[in-house]
Scaffold this motif. Structure first.
Motif, PDB file in Angstrom:
ATOM      1  N   ARG A 158       0.813  -1.235   0.172  1.00  0.00           N
ATOM      2  CA  ARG A 158       0.190   0.131   0.548  1.00  0.00           C
ATOM      3  C   ARG A 158       1.045   1.328   0.089  1.00  0.00           C
ATOM      4  O   ARG A 158       1.799   1.031   1.087  1.00  0.00           O
ATOM      5  CB  ARG A 158      -0.749   0.392   0.781  1.00  0.00           C
ATOM      6  CG  ARG A 158      -2.245   1.482   1.326  1.00  0.00           C
ATOM      7  CD  ARG A 158      -3.199   0.234   2.761  1.00  0.00           C
ATOM      8  NE  ARG A 158      -3.823  -1.052   1.773  1.00  0.00           N
ATOM      9  CZ  ARG A 158      -4.770  -1.371   1.129  1.00  0.00           C
ATOM     10  NH1 ARG A 158      -5.758   0.452   0.847  1.00  0.00           N
ATOM     11  NH2 ARG A 158      -5.317  -2.703   0.909  1.00  0.00           N
ATOM     12  N   THR A 159       0.302   1.851  -0.783  1.00  0.00           N
ATOM     13  CA  THR A 159       1.625   2.977  -0.729  1.00  0.00           C
ATOM     14  C   THR A 159       0.804   4.404  -1.389  1.00  0.00           C
ATOM     15  O   THR A 159      -0.730   4.174  -1.632  1.00  0.00           O
ATOM     16  CB  THR A 159       2.294   2.494  -2.570  1.00  0.00           C
ATOM     17  OG1 THR A 159       3.064   2.001  -1.921  1.00  0.00           O
ATOM     18  CG2 THR A 159       2.843   4.529  -2.855  1.00  0.00           C
ATOM     19  N   GLY A 160       1.078   5.736  -0.792  1.00  0.00           N
ATOM     20  CA  GLY A 160       0.325   6.760  -0.598  1.00  0.00           C
ATOM     21  C   GLY A 160       0.770   7.624  -0.276  1.00  0.00           C
ATOM     22  O   GLY A 160       2.559   8.170  -0.104  1.00  0.00           O
ATOM     23  N   GLU A 236       4.749  14.452  -1.000  1.00  0.00           N
ATOM     24  CA  GLU A 236       2.903  14.577  -1.533  1.00  0.00           C
ATOM     25  C   GLU A 236       3.200  14.730  -3.287  1.00  0.00           C
ATOM     26  O   GLU A 236       4.611  14.946  -3.575  1.00  0.00           O
ATOM     27  CB  GLU A 236       3.033  16.292  -1.241  1.00  0.00           C
ATOM     28  CG  GLU A 236       1.719  16.914  -1.325  1.00  0.00           C
ATOM     29  CD  GLU A 236       1.571  18.307  -1.533  1.00  0.00           C
ATOM     30  OE1 GLU A 236       2.269  19.336  -0.906  1.00  0.00           O
ATOM     31  OE2 GLU A 236       0.950  19.017  -1.981  1.00  0.00           O
ATOM     32  N   GLY A 237       2.027  13.856  -3.793  1.00  0.00           N
ATOM     33  CA  GLY A 237       1.978  13.799  -5.346  1.00  0.00           C
ATOM     34  C   GLY A 237       2.477  12.073  -6.015  1.00  0.00           C
ATOM     35  O   GLY A 237       2.879  11.739  -6.809  1.00  0.00           O
ATOM     36  N   THR A 238       2.866  11.547  -4.324  1.00  0.00           N
ATOM     37  CA  THR A 238       2.659   9.991  -4.435  1.00  0.00           C
ATOM     38  C   THR A 238       1.366   9.635  -4.701  1.00  0.00           C
ATOM     39  O   THR A 238       0.323   9.969  -4.603  1.00  0.00           O
ATOM     40  CB  THR A 238       3.643   9.209  -3.663  1.00  0.00           C
ATOM     41  OG1 THR A 238       4.610  10.453  -2.986  1.00  0.00           O
ATOM     42  CG2 THR A 238       3.179   8.183  -3.319  1.00  0.00           C
ATOM     43  N   GLN A 239       1.886   8.846  -6.066  1.00  0.00           N
ATOM     44  CA  GLN A 239       0.157   7.787  -6.642  1.00  0.00           C
ATOM     45  C   GLN A 239      -0.407   6.767  -5.391  1.00  0.00           C
ATOM     46  O   GLN A 239       0.568   6.388  -4.506  1.00  0.00           O
ATOM     47  CB  GLN A 239       0.358   7.717  -7.930  1.00  0.00           C
ATOM     48  CG  GLN A 239      -0.913   7.250  -8.592  1.00  0.00           C
ATOM     49  CD  GLN A 239      -0.530   6.963 -10.095  1.00  0.00           C
ATOM     50  OE1 GLN A 239       0.618   7.088 -10.792  1.00  0.00           O
ATOM     51  NE2 GLN A 239      -1.386   6.674 -10.464  1.00  0.00           N
ATOM     52  N   PHE A 240      -1.717   6.766  -5.144  1.00  0.00           N
ATOM     53  CA  PHE A 240      -2.127   5.687  -4.451  1.00  0.00           C
ATOM     54  C   PHE A 240      -2.569   4.094  -5.391  1.00  0.00           C
ATOM     55  O   PHE A 240      -2.037   4.908  -6.462  1.00  0.00           O
ATOM     56  CB  PHE A 240      -3.354   6.415  -4.221  1.00  0.00           C
ATOM     57  CG  PHE A 240      -3.759   5.551  -2.934  1.00  0.00           C
ATOM     58  CD1 PHE A 240      -4.142   6.196  -1.837  1.00  0.00           C
ATOM     59  CD2 PHE A 240      -4.261   3.815  -2.985  1.00  0.00           C
ATOM     60  CE1 PHE A 240      -4.470   5.256  -0.477  1.00  0.00           C
ATOM     61  CE2 PHE A 240      -4.016   3.665  -1.681  1.00  0.00           C
ATOM     62  CZ  PHE A 240      -4.484   4.220  -0.819  1.00  0.00           C
ATOM     63  N   ARG A 241      -1.688   3.014  -4.433  1.00  0.00           N
ATOM     64  CA  ARG A 241      -1.350   2.434  -5.166  1.00  0.00           C
ATOM     65  C   ARG A 241      -1.427   1.560  -4.498  1.00  0.00           C
ATOM     66  O   ARG A 241      -0.779   0.994  -3.179  1.00  0.00           O
ATOM     67  CB  ARG A 241       0.746   2.169  -6.128  1.00  0.00           C
ATOM     68  CG  ARG A 241       0.154   1.128  -6.917  1.00  0.00           C
ATOM     69  CD  ARG A 241       1.829   0.533  -7.594  1.00  0.00           C
ATOM     70  NE  ARG A 241       1.650  -0.297  -8.065  1.00  0.00           N
ATOM     71  CZ  ARG A 241       2.691  -0.793  -8.288  1.00  0.00           C
ATOM     72  NH1 ARG A 241       3.984  -0.118  -8.364  1.00  0.00           N
ATOM     73  NH2 ARG A 241       3.308  -1.706  -9.001  1.00  0.00           N
TER      74      ARG A 241
END
Ligand SMILES: NC(=O)c1ccc[n+]([C@@H]2O[C@H](COP(=O)([O-])OP(=O)(O)OC[C@H]3O[C@@H](n4cnc5c(N)ncnc54)[C@H](O)[C@@H]3O)[C@@H](O)[C@H]2O)c1
Length: 336
Positions: A158-160, A236-241
């Motif tokens: 989980r990335t965000g 900030e700006g990291t895409q949710f994945r």
């Protein structure tokens, strides 16, 4: 005298009166679901409640007590440290409760909330929304059917972006990435592979930017299966994945939201996914999972049948996350 048709059921049933406590980001994610259910909305919040009430067509109250007097159901959407006191107040007022994850910051407190709800004879529904994402539902069905055999190794990512509200970066308030973000995947691991008996965790925080951190948690399930959860809070700006990879002795099941634009030929859907705010996943190309969880709560409340996620599941996820935090602190593998 001519007989009149009986009124339709929805004419007889008064709308559910729902009180949203805390009117920030997740309250806005819940809003369409409550509106779909035809709820009469009330809210209270420390900041921004009047603006939220205008947007939502809700009645804003000046205190929690006033809100509790006006509703049937309370939806707790405040920062995590305030969950326990609000949940207890709502249960004591005889209201059923939806509470955002994590239920509380410690296993003891989460279990106490479960016991409190039982004593009060009211529902406590922990809003573990990932159980309502269709990809995870499909994976669970496949596992239950035996499509991949006996589970051996499960991986979740989980990335965000680290949410921009300051309380998230304070580990005393949010529990950090493991308790706040990775708890979704810890719950998935338990949902898919059953309970865990040991946990080991590692975390690294970028020297150049304290907001950037990665955590790894390995669970040993009672069945012997292993789950590895990786969480990343980026700038900030990291895409949710989000991804998962489930390996069993009869096959393997993989999913990666970055490879799934929903409707591949639709440039609008693709652009929406790329332009998300990074705090919450883009759900525009699926049945809204926040709406699905609230509909499940309302159905369970009306019928007495179990919801897909129950109070004890929310408490167990907190206990396992807490054991992971203990592993981070001590460097040891922890029984959970
Ligand atoms: N299910 C999910 O995917 C998901 C996603 C994001 C957040 N969350 C959870 O939802 C909760 C809220 O997160 P958020 O991002 O919406 O936070 P936020 O900071 O955006 O909003 C919190 C709101 O609560 C208000 N508030 C604070 N203390 C209060 C109190 N005592 N009484 C009434 N209002 C109060 C604040 O003024 C603010 O309006 C957290 O527990 C978080 O972990 C869950």
């Amino acid at each position: 005298m001519p007989q009149q048709d009986p009124p339709a059921m929805h004419d007889l049933a008064a709308p559910l009166r729902v009180g949203i406590v805390g009117t920030g980001e997740i309250a806005r994610a819940h809003l369409p679901g409550w509106q779909d259910l035809g709820a009469e909305l009330h809210c209270v919040g420390l900041q921004g409640a009047d603006e939220f009430a205008r947007e939502a067509g809700a009645t804003a109250h000046g205190s929690l007590e006033a809100l509790l007097a006006a509703v049937d159901v309370v939806d707790v959407c405040t920062p995590t440290p305030d969950h326990p006191a609000i949940v207890r107040a709502a249960l004591d007022a005889g209201r059923d409760v939806v509470c955002e994850k994590p239920l509380a910051l410690t296993g003891e407190e989460a279990l106490d909330l479960v016991a409190h709800a039982e004593r009060a004879g009211r529902m406590l529904f922990p809003a573990h929304v990932v159980r309502y994402f269709p990809q995870y539902v499909a994976a669970r069905e496949a596992v239950r059917r035996g499509d991949i055999g006996t589970l051996a190794v499960l991986r979740f990512e989980r990335t965000g972006a680290l949410p921009d509200r300051p309380w998230y970066a304070d580990e005393e308030l949010s529990g950090g990435i493991v308790m706040d973000q990775m708890i979704h995947d810890l719950d998935q691991a338990l949902w898919l592979a059953g309970d865990a008996e040991r946990v080991y965790a590692q975390q690294s925080i970028a020297a150049s930017d304290g907001a950037v951190r990665t955590a790894h948690v390995v669970l040993t399930h009672r069945s012997g299966a292993l789950s590895h959860c990786r969480g990343f809070w980026g700038p900030e700006g990291t895409q949710f994945r989000y991804t998962f990879d489930l390996a069993g002795d009869a096959g393997r099941l993989q999913y990666d939201s970055a490879a799934d634009v929903g409707i591949a030929f639709d440039p609008v859907a693709s652009a929406r996914q790329a332009a998300g705010d990074g705090f919450l996943p883009d759900v525009s190309t699926m049945r809204d999972p926040y709406a699905a969880e609230l509909a499940d709560f309302v159905r369970a409340r009306a019928t007495g049948a179990p919801a897909r996620v129950e109070a004890a599941d929310g408490a167990r996820a907190v206990e396992v996350a807490r054991a992971a935090l203990e592993s981070l602190r001590t460097g040891r593998s922890i029984a959970c």
